[in-house]
Design a protein around this motif. Structure first.
Motif, PDB file in Angstrom:
ATOM      1  N   ILE A  48       0.853  -1.188   0.000  1.00 42.73           N
ATOM      2  CA  ILE A  48       0.000   0.000   0.000  1.00 42.73           C
ATOM      3  C   ILE A  48       0.885   1.233   0.000  1.00 42.73           C
ATOM      4  O   ILE A  48       1.802   1.361   0.827  1.00 42.73           O
ATOM      5  N   ILE A  49       0.622   2.129  -0.935  1.00 41.73           N
ATOM      6  CA  ILE A  49       1.450   3.315  -1.145  1.00 41.73           C
ATOM      7  C   ILE A  49       0.598   4.564  -0.947  1.00 41.73           C
ATOM      8  O   ILE A  49      -0.541   4.638  -1.425  1.00 41.73           O
ATOM      9  N   ALA A  50       1.136   5.558  -0.243  1.00 39.99           N
ATOM     10  CA  ALA A  50       0.409   6.801  -0.001  1.00 39.99           C
ATOM     11  C   ALA A  50       1.402   7.899   0.337  1.00 39.99           C
ATOM     12  O   ALA A  50       2.587   7.648   0.595  1.00 39.99           O
ATOM     13  N   ALA A  92      -2.840   7.069  10.906  1.00 40.21           N
ATOM     14  CA  ALA A  92      -2.262   6.534  12.135  1.00 40.21           C
ATOM     15  C   ALA A  92      -2.779   7.255  13.369  1.00 40.21           C
ATOM     16  O   ALA A  92      -2.759   6.703  14.479  1.00 40.21           O
ATOM     17  N   SER A  93      -3.243   8.505  13.181  1.00 38.36           N
ATOM     18  CA  SER A  93      -3.738   9.287  14.321  1.00 38.36           C
ATOM     19  C   SER A  93      -5.160   8.923  14.718  1.00 38.36           C
ATOM     20  O   SER A  93      -5.642   9.369  15.768  1.00 38.36           O
ATOM     21  N   LEU A 125      -2.917   0.695   7.182  1.00 40.18           N
ATOM     22  CA  LEU A 125      -1.901   1.728   7.051  1.00 40.18           C
ATOM     23  C   LEU A 125      -0.993   1.447   5.848  1.00 40.18           C
ATOM     24  O   LEU A 125      -0.685   0.292   5.543  1.00 40.18           O
ATOM     25  N   PRO A 126      -0.571   2.497   5.158  1.00 40.47           N
ATOM     26  CA  PRO A 126       0.347   2.317   4.026  1.00 40.47           C
ATOM     27  C   PRO A 126       1.683   1.718   4.458  1.00 40.47           C
ATOM     28  O   PRO A 126       2.144   1.961   5.576  1.00 40.47           O
ATOM     29  N   HIS A 127       2.280   0.967   3.551  1.00 39.63           N
ATOM     30  CA  HIS A 127       3.603   0.386   3.792  1.00 39.63           C
ATOM     31  C   HIS A 127       4.718   1.272   3.254  1.00 39.63           C
ATOM     32  O   HIS A 127       5.829   1.282   3.778  1.00 39.63           O
ATOM     33  N   VAL A 128       4.422   2.010   2.187  1.00 42.43           N
ATOM     34  CA  VAL A 128       5.404   2.867   1.527  1.00 42.43           C
ATOM     35  C   VAL A 128       4.841   4.279   1.466  1.00 42.43           C
ATOM     36  O   VAL A 128       3.687   4.469   1.037  1.00 42.43           O
TER      37      VAL A 128
END
Length: 352
Positions: free
Chosen positions: A146-148, A157-158, A168-171
């Protein structure tokens, strides 16, 4: 400070109205329905809006399937349910998906599965909003990368608790990132906050396809409060940034058709007209004393009520002037006319 100066100016324009007599007021004139529709009137289900022009014509949606898949050439496809849209790219080594609107939901899996047997290896988030990526968890089985943008990761994340439907994105990246899978390339870039912080410009150069979500609404006037955007100067400037890309087709995230550069230019003109109309309104384009007088008299010592009356006058003036020029040009120019003018007026007071 700009907001305070504007409020001071409207009080001066009102003269001594604050000392008026409450009994001169008709109580039915100040009934508030909600924070935006501040005058009494029929419900939206009873309002007859203007007929829609042909600019809003959608691709045909199969009633049984509930979605449409369009082949944009070179292994690029777009999917729409008539309200939301997204895109996927089929490469020699896997599938890149951009966004996963929950309204399309499992139909997106069917659309991809009926096109290729290759797995989804990469998922790009255009931005954090759940109406565009709330179906991301549907791809958990293939464990895509997952890219963002970094802002999107920070915002997701908040969330407390975190949303399991939006993994949550990985990259992440700050400015530019290129997704390469097999024979497909998708270029991602960030040009500052517009609709949201982290909202990406995306471009498939080989196929000349651009993606920008929640900025342009091809054939339609923008959704309520200028697409509920966080930073109107950046959202407005996004039109010019988008026009620097060499594209033939735009996937815009909403409505049931694709966009073109003409659609971008047309909405840009609408936004410029709205901006100028709102500037004119707050710079003396309506009678402030007449607009706020009854409210001031009925609510002595209540500056919030006075400011709401001022907004009603300024925003309605801007909305009326703009709508008169765009009915029949963009679809539903009258539906969110007040809300869009309201957001522009607020931006003019706060963002400049």
């Amino acid at each position: 400070m700009q907001l305070i100066r504007m409020f001071s100016a409207l009080l001066l324009a009102a003269g001594g109205l604050a000392s008026g007599h409450p009994h001169a007021h008709d109580e039915h004139e100040v009934v508030a329905r909600d924070s935006i529709k501040i005058a009494p009137g029929p419900s939206d289900t009873q309002i007859q809006f203007a007929p829609l022009p042909s600019t809003v014509d959608s691709v045909p949606i199969n009633a049984t399937l509930g979605y449409f898949v369009g082949d944009l050439g070179g292994g690029v496809y777009w999917v729409t349910d008539g309200t939301y849209s997204n895109m996927f790219l089929v490469s020699t080594h896997g599938v890149i998906v951009v966004d996963a609107p929950p309204t399309i939901g499992h139909k997106l899996l069917y659309a991809i599965g009926n096109t290729t047997r290759l797995p989804v290896t990469h998922l790009v988030y255009s931005h954090l909003h759940a109406d565009h990526i709330g179906g991301a968890s549907l791809f958990n089985a293939t464990h895509p990368t997952i890219i963002a943008h970094a802002e999107t990761l920070s915002l997701l994340a908040s969330l407390s608790p975190r949303d399991p439907l939006r993994p949550l994105p990985h990259v992440t990246f700050e400015n530019n990132y290129t997704v390469r899978v097999g024979n497909q390339t998708l270029e991602l870039s960030y040009h500052g906050p517009n609709h949201t912080p982290g909202n990406l410009f995306m471009y498939a150069p080989a196929q000349r396809v651009a993606l920008l979500i929640d900025v342009v609404f091809p054939g339609w006037a923008p959704f309520s409060e200028l697409a509920i955007s966080c930073f109107i100067p950046g959202w407005t400037a996004a039109h010019d940034v988008l026009l620097t890309f060499d594209f033939d087709v735009l996937v815009a995230g909403h409505v049931g058709r694709l966009g073109t550069k003409h659609d971008v230019l047309l909405q840009k003109k609408y936004i410029e007209d709205l901006h100028d109309s709102c500037v004119s309104a707050i710079n003396g384009g309506f009678d402030v004393t007449a607009a706020i007088g009854p409210t001031v008299a009925a609510n002595p010592g209540n500056p919030w009520a006075e400011f709401k009356a001022y907004f009603r006058g300024a925003v309605q003036t801007c909305a009326d002037n703009t709508t008169s020029r765009w009915l029949g040009v963009l679809g539903a120019a009258d539906v969110f006319a007040f809300e869009n003018a309201y957001r522009m007026v607020i931006s003019l007071m706060e963002d400049v």
